[in-house]
Design a protein around this motif. Structure first.
Motif, PDB file in Angstrom:
ATOM      1  N   LEU A 127       0.961   2.171  -4.008  1.00 49.61           N
ATOM      2  CA  LEU A 127      -0.158   3.102  -4.163  1.00 49.61           C
ATOM      3  C   LEU A 127       0.197   4.500  -3.658  1.00 49.61           C
ATOM      4  O   LEU A 127       0.088   5.499  -4.381  1.00 49.61           O
ATOM      5  CB  LEU A 127      -1.352   2.534  -3.387  1.00 49.61           C
TER       6      LEU A 127
ATOM      7  N   GLU B   5       0.841  -1.201   0.000  1.00 49.49           N
ATOM      8  CA  GLU B   5       0.000   0.000   0.000  1.00 49.49           C
ATOM      9  C   GLU B   5       0.875   1.249   0.000  1.00 49.49           C
ATOM     10  O   GLU B   5       0.681   2.167  -0.794  1.00 49.49           O
ATOM     11  CB  GLU B   5      -0.915   0.026   1.238  1.00 49.49           C
TER      12      GLU B   5
ATOM     13  N   ASP C 236     -10.625   9.535   3.265  1.00 51.05           N
ATOM     14  CA  ASP C 236     -10.451   8.085   3.201  1.00 51.05           C
ATOM     15  C   ASP C 236     -11.628   7.402   3.890  1.00 51.05           C
ATOM     16  O   ASP C 236     -12.231   6.470   3.359  1.00 51.05           O
ATOM     17  CB  ASP C 236      -9.130   7.706   3.891  1.00 51.05           C
TER      18      ASP C 236
HETATM   19  C1  IPM Z   1      -7.676   4.033  -0.259  1.00 46.57           C
HETATM   20  C2  IPM Z   1      -6.922   3.062   0.585  1.00 46.57           C
HETATM   21  C3  IPM Z   1      -5.512   3.568   0.785  1.00 46.57           C
HETATM   22  C4  IPM Z   1      -5.572   4.869   1.555  1.00 46.57           C
HETATM   23  C5  IPM Z   1      -4.583   2.579   1.481  1.00 46.57           C
HETATM   24  C6  IPM Z   1      -4.622   1.217   0.838  1.00 46.57           C
HETATM   25  C7  IPM Z   1      -3.175   3.098   1.539  1.00 46.57           C
HETATM   26  O1  IPM Z   1      -7.576   2.849   1.782  1.00 46.57           O
HETATM   27  O2  IPM Z   1      -7.274   4.240  -1.419  1.00 46.57           O
HETATM   28  O3  IPM Z   1      -8.674   4.584   0.198  1.00 46.57           O
HETATM   29  O4  IPM Z   1      -5.584   4.888   2.783  1.00 46.57           O
HETATM   30  O5  IPM Z   1      -5.616   5.901   0.893  1.00 46.57           O
END
Ligand code: IPM
Ligand code: MN
Length: 369
Positions: free
Chosen positions: A91, A87, A264
């Motif tokens: 991401l 993550e 989030d």
């Molecule tokens: C989201 C996810 C991510 C975040 C994680 C996976 C890092 O929950 O895309 O909402 O917290 O932004």
């Protein structure tokens, strides 16, 4: 002959490859119909690559990705990899590397899709959350002291600069205008709304009663920018109350703008009210750079390789990508096709209960496009 878009595809883990295949199928159909093309390039990133080579996201891949028109992501997350590694390493690293400072998450209930909100329908649930995507608690400022002692200290600071706040607010004000502009009638106001005097609305979601420093900044900026947008009604909700109204009166919202962590949290709630992770899509957007689009749901290891996962979230992410690239008509055609499929064909949004396989759902949407 129209444009040719260079798109990097990160199918990722679990069901990511299955859903991104369907998104590509639908994107190609849209390109054929509206006269543009794609060069898709696959990037093998994710849990499997990490487990076999130890590589998460090489710097060379980041530099290459910088050269694309956009990125489409399937899913990241592997049951054998400790939570946080992929993550943060893929991401979040990409969001920060490309300064994708907007996380755009539409909450729209499509026809035929079940919502857990009693007595609410598609006319009630249709708003967009702008989650600030570059700052707040995600900045990574803080640390631990005296770990393992009874006096251990932990801090994780919610940090914002005026610049970060201002660009998120301006994007949101502009988004309200776009949602209601006549050039983009598919998200414009209905005639009866206009007759009733309704104008676009931007809700700032914060916590000005407790987090007075951070939301003091957000609130000041909000009120200073608002006069530049006299056609946009402004509104404010504390984050706790926002969750309440998202359940009780979702029809009150048009565009909600909020900081990173609040965004989030509230967008998972929003996703559930629009039918769940099978349908919810999002975009990590840098309006002047490389953006990345993804289904909000995870890699669903339990359904991997079974051809039962719902590809609509990935398909909708593709539609958002086209909208951001400026292919508004094509984006609209995909969303309309999805709405026809949810409204007239599918039994459920849940994996294994759709009444069709993953590929069949992709075919149904592609045919309609
Ligand atoms: C989201 C996810 C991510 C975040 C994680 C996976 C890092 O929950 O895309 O909402 O917290 O932004
Ligand atoms: Mn999340």
């Amino acid at each position: 002959m129209g444009k040719n878009y260079n798109i990097a595809v990160i199918p990722g883990d679990g069901t990511g490859p299955e859903v991104s295949d369907e998104a590509l199928k639908v994107l190609k159909a849209a390109g054929n119909r509206f006269g543009f093309g794609f060069n898709f390039t696959n990037y093998d990133l994710g849990g499997n690559r990490y487990l076999t080579t130890g590589e998460i996201l090489p710097d060379s891949a980041v530099e290459e990705l910088r050269g694309y028109d956009s990125i489409l992501l399937g899913a990241i997350g592997h049951p054998d990899v400790k939570p946080g590694i992929l993550e943060k390493g893929i991401l979040l690293k990409l969001r920060f590397a490309f300064d994708q400072y907007i996380n755009l998450r539409p909450v729209k209930l499509f026809p035929g899709v079940d919502t857990p909100l009693k007595d609410k329908g598609p006319e009630d649930i249709d708003y967009t959350v702008v989650r600030e995507n570059s700052g707040g608690a995600y900045t990574g400022c803080g640390g631990n002291l005296m770990i393992g002692t009874p006096h251990e200290v932990a801090t994780q600071e919610m940090i914002y600069t005026r610049h970060q706040v201002e660009r998120a607010l301006r994007y949101s004000f502009d988004l309200v205008r776009r949602r209601h502009s006549k050039d983009n009638p598919w998200r414009g106001l209905k005639a009866e709304d206009i007759a009733a005097g309704k104008i676009g609305q931007l809700t700032l979601c914060g916590k000005t009663n407790v987090l007075t420093f951070v939301f003091g900044l957000w609130e000041r900026a909000f009120h200073e920018i608002a006069p530049e947008y006299p056609d946009v009604k402004i509104d404010y909700c504390h984050v706790d109350a926002t969750t309440m109204w998202m359940v009780k009166n979702p029809e009150w919202f048009d565009v909600i703008v909020t900081e990173n962590l609040f965004g989030d949290i509230i967008t998972d709630l929003g996703a559930m009210t629009q039918g769940g992770m099978g349908i919810a899509a999002g975009g990590n957007i840098n309006p002047n750079g490389v953006s990345m689009f993804e289904p909000i749901g995870g890699s669903a290891p339990k359904y991997t390789g079974k051809n039962v996962i719902n590809p609509l979230a990935a398909i909708c992410a593709g539609s958002m990508m086209l909208e951001t690239l400026g292919e508004i008509e094509a984006a609209q055609a995909i969303e309309n096709a999805v709405m026809d499929v949810t409204g007239t064909k599918m039994k459920s949004m849940a994996a294994g209960r759709m009444g069709f396989s993953t590929q069949e759902v992709g075919d149904l949407v592609a045919e309609r496009v």
